[in-house]
Write a protein that holds these residues in place. Structure first.
Motif, mmCIF file in Angstrom:
data_model
loop_
_atom_site.group_PDB
_atom_site.id
_atom_site.type_symbol
_atom_site.label_atom_id
_atom_site.label_comp_id
_atom_site.label_asym_id
_atom_site.label_seq_id
_atom_site.Cartn_x
_atom_site.Cartn_y
_atom_site.Cartn_z
ATOM 1 N N PHE A 53 0.724 -1.615 -0.161
ATOM 2 C CA PHE A 53 -0.427 0.098 0.166
ATOM 3 C C PHE A 53 1.002 1.159 0.201
ATOM 4 O O PHE A 53 1.825 1.395 0.270
ATOM 5 C CB PHE A 53 -0.790 0.369 1.432
ATOM 6 C CG PHE A 53 -2.126 -1.067 0.761
ATOM 7 C CD1 PHE A 53 -2.997 -1.046 1.068
ATOM 8 C CD2 PHE A 53 -2.021 -1.798 2.071
ATOM 9 C CE1 PHE A 53 -3.839 -1.736 1.159
ATOM 10 C CE2 PHE A 53 -2.121 -3.312 2.487
ATOM 11 C CZ PHE A 53 -3.484 -2.742 1.334
ATOM 12 N N PRO A 54 0.272 2.345 -0.563
ATOM 13 C CA PRO A 54 0.648 3.947 -0.194
ATOM 14 C C PRO A 54 1.006 3.785 1.151
ATOM 15 O O PRO A 54 0.604 3.338 2.101
ATOM 16 C CB PRO A 54 0.315 4.705 -0.939
ATOM 17 C CG PRO A 54 -0.644 3.728 -2.461
ATOM 18 C CD PRO A 54 -0.454 2.557 -1.152
ATOM 19 N N ARG A 55 2.472 4.979 1.277
ATOM 20 C CA ARG A 55 1.701 5.702 2.990
ATOM 21 C C ARG A 55 0.377 6.065 3.150
ATOM 22 O O ARG A 55 -0.833 5.438 2.827
ATOM 23 C CB ARG A 55 3.202 6.557 2.936
ATOM 24 C CG ARG A 55 1.873 8.005 2.049
ATOM 25 C CD ARG A 55 3.135 9.601 1.949
ATOM 26 N NE ARG A 55 3.001 9.749 3.918
ATOM 27 C CZ ARG A 55 1.769 9.823 4.305
ATOM 28 N NH1 ARG A 55 0.772 10.302 3.750
ATOM 29 N NH2 ARG A 55 2.144 10.576 5.971
ATOM 30 N N PRO A 56 0.167 5.495 4.680
ATOM 31 C CA PRO A 56 -0.893 6.029 4.917
ATOM 32 C C PRO A 56 -1.645 7.205 4.842
ATOM 33 O O PRO A 56 -0.929 8.395 4.761
ATOM 34 C CB PRO A 56 -0.843 6.775 6.835
ATOM 35 C CG PRO A 56 0.336 5.386 7.243
ATOM 36 C CD PRO A 56 1.654 5.462 5.440
ATOM 37 N N ARG A 57 -2.513 7.222 4.361
ATOM 38 C CA ARG A 57 -3.897 8.418 3.744
ATOM 39 C C ARG A 57 -3.823 9.726 4.148
ATOM 40 O O ARG A 57 -4.363 10.788 4.112
ATOM 41 C CB ARG A 57 -5.019 8.444 3.251
ATOM 42 C CG ARG A 57 -5.256 6.672 2.332
ATOM 43 C CD ARG A 57 -7.179 5.922 2.087
ATOM 44 N NE ARG A 57 -7.777 7.337 2.137
ATOM 45 C CZ ARG A 57 -8.676 8.204 2.512
ATOM 46 N NH1 ARG A 57 -8.701 7.861 3.936
ATOM 47 N NH2 ARG A 57 -9.090 9.176 2.096
ATOM 48 N N THR A 58 -3.781 9.469 5.813
ATOM 49 C CA THR A 58 -3.747 11.060 6.857
ATOM 50 C C THR A 58 -2.785 10.797 7.651
ATOM 51 O O THR A 58 -2.316 9.953 8.287
ATOM 52 C CB THR A 58 -4.989 10.734 7.353
ATOM 53 O OG1 THR A 58 -5.218 9.967 9.015
ATOM 54 C CG2 THR A 58 -6.473 11.294 6.285
ATOM 55 N N GLY A 59 -2.427 11.558 8.095
ATOM 56 C CA GLY A 59 -1.478 12.023 9.078
ATOM 57 C C GLY A 59 0.167 12.096 8.910
ATOM 58 O O GLY A 59 -0.241 12.132 7.328
ATOM 59 N N THR A 60 0.802 12.735 9.842
ATOM 60 C CA THR A 60 1.986 13.207 8.796
ATOM 61 C C THR A 60 3.387 12.339 9.349
ATOM 62 O O THR A 60 2.947 12.609 11.264
ATOM 63 C CB THR A 60 2.659 14.972 9.437
ATOM 64 O OG1 THR A 60 1.346 15.385 9.420
ATOM 65 C CG2 THR A 60 3.538 15.158 9.061
ATOM 66 N N ARG A 61 4.098 11.724 9.021
ATOM 67 C CA ARG A 61 4.772 10.884 9.815
ATOM 68 C C ARG A 61 6.403 11.623 10.658
ATOM 69 O O ARG A 61 6.553 12.547 10.382
ATOM 70 C CB ARG A 61 5.895 10.054 9.011
ATOM 71 C CG ARG A 61 6.388 8.741 10.178
ATOM 72 C CD ARG A 61 7.356 7.642 8.511
ATOM 73 N NE ARG A 61 8.174 6.726 9.175
ATOM 74 C CZ ARG A 61 8.282 5.838 8.789
ATOM 75 N NH1 ARG A 61 8.328 5.669 7.314
ATOM 76 N NH2 ARG A 61 9.230 4.676 9.166
ATOM 77 N N VAL A 62 6.240 11.394 11.994
ATOM 78 C CA VAL A 62 7.117 11.441 12.582
ATOM 79 C C VAL A 62 8.756 10.959 12.905
ATOM 80 O O VAL A 62 8.535 10.080 13.114
ATOM 81 C CB VAL A 62 6.789 12.018 14.197
ATOM 82 C CG1 VAL A 62 7.616 11.827 15.112
ATOM 83 C CG2 VAL A 62 5.687 12.861 14.479
ATOM 84 N N ARG A 63 9.918 11.715 12.360
ATOM 85 C CA ARG A 63 10.839 10.809 12.018
ATOM 86 C C ARG A 63 11.517 11.009 13.003
ATOM 87 O O ARG A 63 11.697 11.389 13.585
ATOM 88 C CB ARG A 63 11.774 11.573 10.858
ATOM 89 C CG ARG A 63 11.248 12.121 9.535
ATOM 90 C CD ARG A 63 11.150 10.624 8.646
ATOM 91 N NE ARG A 63 10.365 10.730 7.183
ATOM 92 C CZ ARG A 63 10.739 10.104 6.827
ATOM 93 N NH1 ARG A 63 10.829 8.165 6.675
ATOM 94 N NH2 ARG A 63 9.925 9.922 5.904
ATOM 95 N N THR A 64 12.474 9.876 13.283
ATOM 96 C CA THR A 64 12.857 9.802 14.444
ATOM 97 C C THR A 64 14.546 10.365 14.518
ATOM 98 O O THR A 64 15.141 9.556 14.040
ATOM 99 C CB THR A 64 13.203 8.113 14.706
ATOM 100 O OG1 THR A 64 11.848 7.552 14.945
ATOM 101 C CG2 THR A 64 14.030 8.207 16.269
ATOM 102 N N LYS A 65 14.572 11.206 15.302
ATOM 103 C CA LYS A 65 16.061 12.077 15.344
ATOM 104 C C LYS A 65 16.967 11.168 15.529
ATOM 105 O O LYS A 65 17.350 9.931 16.491
ATOM 106 C CB LYS A 65 16.579 12.819 16.222
ATOM 107 C CG LYS A 65 14.856 14.237 15.945
ATOM 108 C CD LYS A 65 15.185 15.186 17.434
ATOM 109 C CE LYS A 65 14.603 16.323 16.470
ATOM 110 N NZ LYS A 65 13.981 17.743 17.760
ATOM 111 N N GLY A 66 18.635 11.223 14.908
ATOM 112 C CA GLY A 66 19.394 10.775 15.394
ATOM 113 C C GLY A 66 19.719 9.393 14.034
ATOM 114 O O GLY A 66 20.048 8.655 14.315
#
Length: 281
Positions: free
Chosen positions: A268-281
């Protein structure tokens, strides 16, 4: 549209009316196109003797609309919006407390409605039967089936995931009107909720709805809380992490996982809603 005279009305057969009550009173003439359109507009003004009588009249009216080449999109939408199945208290007290909540909805429902017209009602009824059957076998409690959305609660998180997988498998195996491809989005979350006269309330209800809205047709998404509550996945199932997502109305990001199992789509493509939070480092 010319109004029927009493003599003209008497000369019509019962089949020329969408509704004939137990006393023989006939309402909603449907013998020609103008009267069908009028019956569509007046349907909700009629007092029916029972829900069964209402359903029968609605089916007769939709059949007449189809016969006269009328696509009653507005009527179908209005009727589906008013249909609601709530938890029945006749079988005991509905569950409350820490539950797992499942939301589903039909992908591209508006497109299906425009394409199928009156036949969309049949599609929706079959989707509802499919969902009810699958979740019942997994111990789920249907709370609400409204328009193209289903809301089901489970007392056991692992059973909820098993039920969601069963729903997707049943949907994939079913045949649909006019060869239509029908897929549903599914999302689950676990948490403490309260059952009131108006239904279930609590932040977990909104969280489950957000997770479901992020899914694609044929996909099952679960929150991190749901995964923890479920423990190990069932036989032949696994969780694939999609990352942490920040959804509208929530200050903290929510871990999201995709349920993978035999017979389910996986890409599937990335989730339709929401903003992904990238893990720092």
């Amino acid at each position: 549209m010319a109004r029927l005279s009493e003599s003209e009305r008497k000369n019509l057969r019962d089949s020329a009316f969408a509704y004939v009550d137990s006393k023989g009173v006939r309402r909603l003439p449907i013998y020609d196109e103008p009267h069908v359109r009028n019956a569509l507009a007046r349907f909700d003004q009629v007092k029916f003797e029972s829900e069964a009588a209402r359903d029968k009249a609605r089916k007769r009216l939709l059949q007449a609309a189809k016969k006269h080449g009328i696509v009653p999109v507005g009527f179908v939408t209005a009727q589906l919006e008013t249909e609601r199945v709530r938890v029945s208290t006749s079988a005991g007290t509905p569950p409350s407390g820490f539950l797992t909540l499942l939301f589903t909805d039909i992908e591209n429902s508006t497109m299906h409605l425009h394409r199928l017209g009156a036949d969309y009602a049949k599609l929706l009824q079959k989707v509802r039967r499919t969902i009810r059957g699958a979740v019942a076998r997994a111990g789920g409690h249907p709370v609400e089936l409204r328009a193209d959305v289903a809301f089901v609660v489970f007392e056991d998180a692992a059973a909820a995931i098993t039920g969601a997988v069963a729903v997707q498998r049943a949907m994939a195996a079913a045949t649909w009107p006019r060869g239509t491809e029908v897929r549903i989005r599914a999302g689950l979350h676990s948490g403490d909720v309260t059952l009131t006269e108006g239904g279930y309330v609590g932040i977990p209800v909104h969280t489950a709805a957000r997770v479901a809205a992020a899914a694609h047709g044929g996909q099952i998404l679960v929150s991190g809380e749901c995964r923890r509550a479920a423990g190990s996945p069932g036989p032949g199932m696994q969780f694939r992490s999609l990352g942490r997502y920040r959804f509208a109305g929530f200050s903290e990001p929510i871990p999201v996982y995709q349920v993978e199992a035999e017979g389910l789509m996986t890409d599937f493509p990335r989730p339709r809603t929401g903003t992904r939070v990238r893990t720092k480092g």
